[in-house]
Design an enzyme around this catalytic site. Structure first.
Site, PDB file in Angstrom:
ATOM      1  CE1 TYR A 120      -9.031   2.412  -9.252  1.00 65.71           C
ATOM      2  CE2 TYR A 120      -7.089   2.659 -10.629  1.00 65.71           C
ATOM      3  CZ  TYR A 120      -7.982   1.853  -9.940  1.00 65.71           C
ATOM      4  OH  TYR A 120      -7.795   0.504  -9.940  1.00 65.71           O
TER       5      TYR A 120
ATOM      6  CD  GLU B 157       0.395  -9.318   1.239  1.00 61.76           C
ATOM      7  OE1 GLU B 157      -0.508  -8.527   0.885  1.00 61.76           O
ATOM      8  OE2 GLU B 157       0.158 -10.449   1.663  1.00 61.76           O
ATOM      9  N   PRO B 158       4.521  -5.115  -0.761  1.00 61.77           N
ATOM     10  CG  PRO B 158       6.728  -4.316  -0.844  1.00 61.77           C
ATOM     11  CD  PRO B 158       5.863  -5.382  -0.231  1.00 61.77           C
ATOM     12  N   GLY B 159       3.607  -3.509  -3.809  1.00 60.47           N
ATOM     13  CA  GLY B 159       3.535  -3.667  -5.258  1.00 60.47           C
ATOM     14  C   GLY B 159       3.952  -2.360  -5.907  1.00 60.47           C
ATOM     15  NE  ARG B 160      -0.125   2.605  -5.833  1.00 59.30           N
ATOM     16  CZ  ARG B 160      -1.269   2.681  -6.524  1.00 59.30           C
ATOM     17  NH1 ARG B 160      -1.301   3.299  -7.682  1.00 59.30           N
ATOM     18  NH2 ARG B 160      -2.382   2.144  -6.042  1.00 59.30           N
TER      19      ARG B 160
ATOM     20  N   GLY C 143       0.740  -1.251   0.000  1.00 61.70           N
ATOM     21  CA  GLY C 143       0.000   0.000   0.000  1.00 61.70           C
ATOM     22  C   GLY C 143       0.773   1.306   0.000  1.00 61.70           C
TER      23      GLY C 143
ATOM     24  CB  CYS D 137     -15.327   4.926 -29.346  1.00 61.67           C
ATOM     25  SG  CYS D 137     -14.489   4.815 -30.917  1.00 61.67           S
TER      26      CYS D 137
ATOM     27  CE1 TYR E 171      -2.028  -3.068  -8.676  1.00 61.57           C
ATOM     28  CE2 TYR E 171      -0.925  -1.122  -7.834  1.00 61.57           C
ATOM     29  CZ  TYR E 171      -1.367  -2.412  -7.650  1.00 61.57           C
ATOM     30  OH  TYR E 171      -1.145  -3.045  -6.469  1.00 61.57           O
TER      31      TYR E 171
HETATM   32  N1  LLP Z   1      -1.592  -6.956  -0.864  1.00 61.53           N
HETATM   33  C1  LLP Z   1      -2.904  -7.030  -1.135  1.00 61.53           C
HETATM   34  C2  LLP Z   1      -3.728  -8.010  -0.428  1.00 61.53           C
HETATM   35  C3  LLP Z   1      -3.484  -6.163  -2.074  1.00 61.53           C
HETATM   36  O1  LLP Z   1      -4.785  -6.237  -2.337  1.00 61.53           O
HETATM   37  C4  LLP Z   1      -2.663  -5.225  -2.762  1.00 61.53           C
HETATM   38  C5  LLP Z   1      -3.237  -4.320  -3.756  1.00 61.53           C
HETATM   39  C6  LLP Z   1      -1.283  -5.204  -2.451  1.00 61.53           C
HETATM   40  C7  LLP Z   1      -0.784  -6.072  -1.504  1.00 61.53           C
HETATM   41  C8  LLP Z   1      -0.332  -4.265  -3.104  1.00 61.53           C
HETATM   42  O2  LLP Z   1      -0.652  -2.939  -2.871  1.00 61.53           O
HETATM   43  P1  LLP Z   1       0.327  -1.775  -3.369  1.00 61.53           P
HETATM   44  O3  LLP Z   1       1.609  -1.887  -2.569  1.00 61.53           O
HETATM   45  O4  LLP Z   1       0.575  -1.965  -4.815  1.00 61.53           O
HETATM   46  O5  LLP Z   1      -0.410  -0.542  -3.079  1.00 61.53           O
HETATM   47  N2  LLP Z   1      -5.344  -0.718  -9.456  1.00 61.53           N
HETATM   48  C9  LLP Z   1      -5.198   0.209  -8.375  1.00 61.53           C
HETATM   49  C10 LLP Z   1      -4.516  -0.416  -7.169  1.00 61.53           C
HETATM   50  C11 LLP Z   1      -5.231  -1.638  -6.638  1.00 61.53           C
HETATM   51  C12 LLP Z   1      -4.498  -2.278  -5.484  1.00 61.53           C
HETATM   52  C13 LLP Z   1      -5.108  -3.564  -5.127  1.00 61.53           C
HETATM   53  N3  LLP Z   1      -4.461  -4.275  -4.080  1.00 61.53           N
HETATM   54  C14 LLP Z   1      -4.458   1.431  -8.894  1.00 61.53           C
HETATM   55  O6  LLP Z   1      -4.111   1.470 -10.063  1.00 61.53           O
HETATM   56  O7  LLP Z   1      -4.237   2.386  -8.147  1.00 61.53           O
END
Ligand code: LLP
Length: 428
Positions: free
Chosen positions: A322, A279-282, A244, A347, A376
């Site tokens: 968003y 669990e970092p993604g972004r 997050g 379109c 994303y």
């Molecule tokens: N763990 C869980 C259980 C999650 O649901 C998520 C993201 C993450 C980790 C990773 O979160 P991050 O570190 O990336 O914030 N499509 C949206 C973001 C959706 C995130 C969903 N869950 C966007 O483009 O902003």
């Protein structure tokens, strides 16, 4: 590297580069649109996370949903990270990229029997379970395989992460997790199951979080529950606090760093002595990527000036979905500025990248880069309007590698052709 938006995307003689490679050169070589990722930007983020959590036993599980390209996954695997998945497809990719199943955690409110079966077979580190029914089903599936599945309960801490409502997941009214009051009962039920090992507790409060204080609240609530469980003899192995952390989308954004997260979370988790999972993604991949596109047409309608480009909401859905802001840079800097809407060819009125944005006076044929698109971006892209999905490129220093080829028309319709052939075969 001057006044650039990103250290890894510098202007060199007025031309935007990714590391040392000119984006114009890549565009001329492979065409547009394409996603480009800086390998060293990714490594930099990995190292920051590792350093931030080095003094506490922590497994960093990259959230594959942010960007699941195999070459990107390999970078995380090579650097010792685990993987956070939400589908059978992500499990498949993760195993292909060589991740040790013992480092894979699996969340999601709607896992199918097939997906559960595959993950139990693989022997993953933990299913992050989101409902009472899921406990029953995993137990049954593990039993049918003569295996034990590791599970954690995903709790919903009812904390407001102060981000976009669509990406807030830890509020009571959201579909995610099990409410705090029901969590004890969930653990008691799970513990009685023959085919389950109860190993942990999980929470994830949302995404693009720009202030770490909601984490404190969520982790404190989680730890409180861990102590309650201990009291009744339930011992866990880990606490998973989800992902997050926010990133920089606007030039003025100052997102929190992994160290800020560690500083707030570790002292609280430490009291339990449990291992930590993040669990970092972004925050690992977002700023490392950009979407490069070419200007097709310019158009004036009354007051409005439109710059129409060759990528659309099918390539990058975030602005349409968003109303997200992405910074846009010209690949070749110009002196004159204009105010324009930068829009795609789809379109849909929602197919925009920027509205009333001040930008360099781009002309037909010029290139531009939509920044902070590494997370994303491609992973949410589609074939809407029968548009082939973009190519993906990884840059490492002076070199670039195509890590996903641009899709072709024939690739897009292949499953339909196959189906047609089958039907006509049956008819004959
Ligand atoms: N763990 C869980 C259980 C999650 O649901 C998520 C993201 C993450 C980790 C990773 O979160 P991050 O570190 O990336 O914030 N499509 C949206 C973001 C959706 C995130 C969903 N869950 C966007 O483009 O902003």
């Amino acid at each position: 590297m001057g006044n650039s938006f990103s250290h890894y995307f510098p202007y060199i003689e007025n031309e935007l580069h990714c590391e040392n490679v000119s984006l114009k050169k890549i565009a001329k070589d492979i065409g547009t649109p394409f996603y480009v990722y800086s390998k060293n930007a990714i490594l930099d983020k990995i190292n920051r996370y590792k350093k931030a959590f080095q003094n506490y036993p922590t497994l960093i599980c990259y959230a594959a949903k942010a960007n699941s390209n195999l070459s990107i996954l390999e970078i995380f695997r090579e650097n010792g990270l685990g993987l956070d998945i939400v589908s059978g497809g992500e499990l498949y990719r993760g195993l292909k990229a060589g991740f040790d199943p013992k480092k894979i955690v699996y969340a999601g409110v709607g896992k199918t029997d097939k997906e559960l079966l595959e993950a139990v077979k693989a022997g993953i580190l933990s299913f992050n379970v989101e409902s009472f029914m899921e406990i029953e089903v995993i137990d049954r599936i593990a039993g049918s395989l003569g295996k034990k599945a590791n599970i954690s309960i995903r709790i919903n801490p009812d904390v407001n992460p102060k981000t976009h409502p669509y990406i807030s997941t830890g509020l009571r009214e959201s579909k995610f997790g099990i409410d705090m009051e029901d969590a004890l009962k969930a653990y008691e039920i799970a513990l009685k199951k023959k085919n389950l090992n109860v190993v942990g507790i999980h929470c994830h409060i949302g995404s693009q979080i720009m202030d770490v204080s909601p984490y404190k609240e969520a982790v404190e609530k989680t730890v409180e529950l861990v102590f309650k469980l201990k009291k009744i003899g339930i011992e866990l192995e880990h606490i998973d606090i989800g992902g997050g952390l926010g990133i920089k989308y606007r030039p003025e954004d100052r997102p929190p760093e992994p160290e800020d997260l560690a500083r707030i979370v570790i002292p609280v988790v430490k009291e339990t002595g449990l291992k930590l999972i993040v669990e970092p993604g972004r925050s690992l991949i977002g700023e490392a990527g950009a979407l490069v596109s070419q200007v097709l047409f310019l158009k004036d309608k009354g007051e409005k000036h439109f710059i129409i480009i060759d990528s659309g909401m099918n390539d990058l859905l975030r602005p349409a979905m968003y109303n997200a802001y992405h910074h846009i840079l010209p690949v070749t800097k110009k002196k004159k500025k204009v105010v324009a809407d930068i829009v795609g060819p789809i379109c849909e009125t929602g197919d925009f990248f920027a509205v009333d944005r001040e930008i360099d006076d781009l002309q037909r044929g010029d290139y531009l880069a939509v920044m902070s698109a590494g997370a994303y971006g491609f992973s949410m892209s589609s074939n809407y309007n029968s548009r082939p999905r973009a190519a993906e490129v990884l840059v490492d220093g002076n070199e670039y590698f195509v890590i996903r080829e641009r899709e072709s028309y024939s690739y897009i319709i292949e499953p339909e052709i196959k189906a047609l052939q089958k039907t006509s075969g049956e008819v004959e």
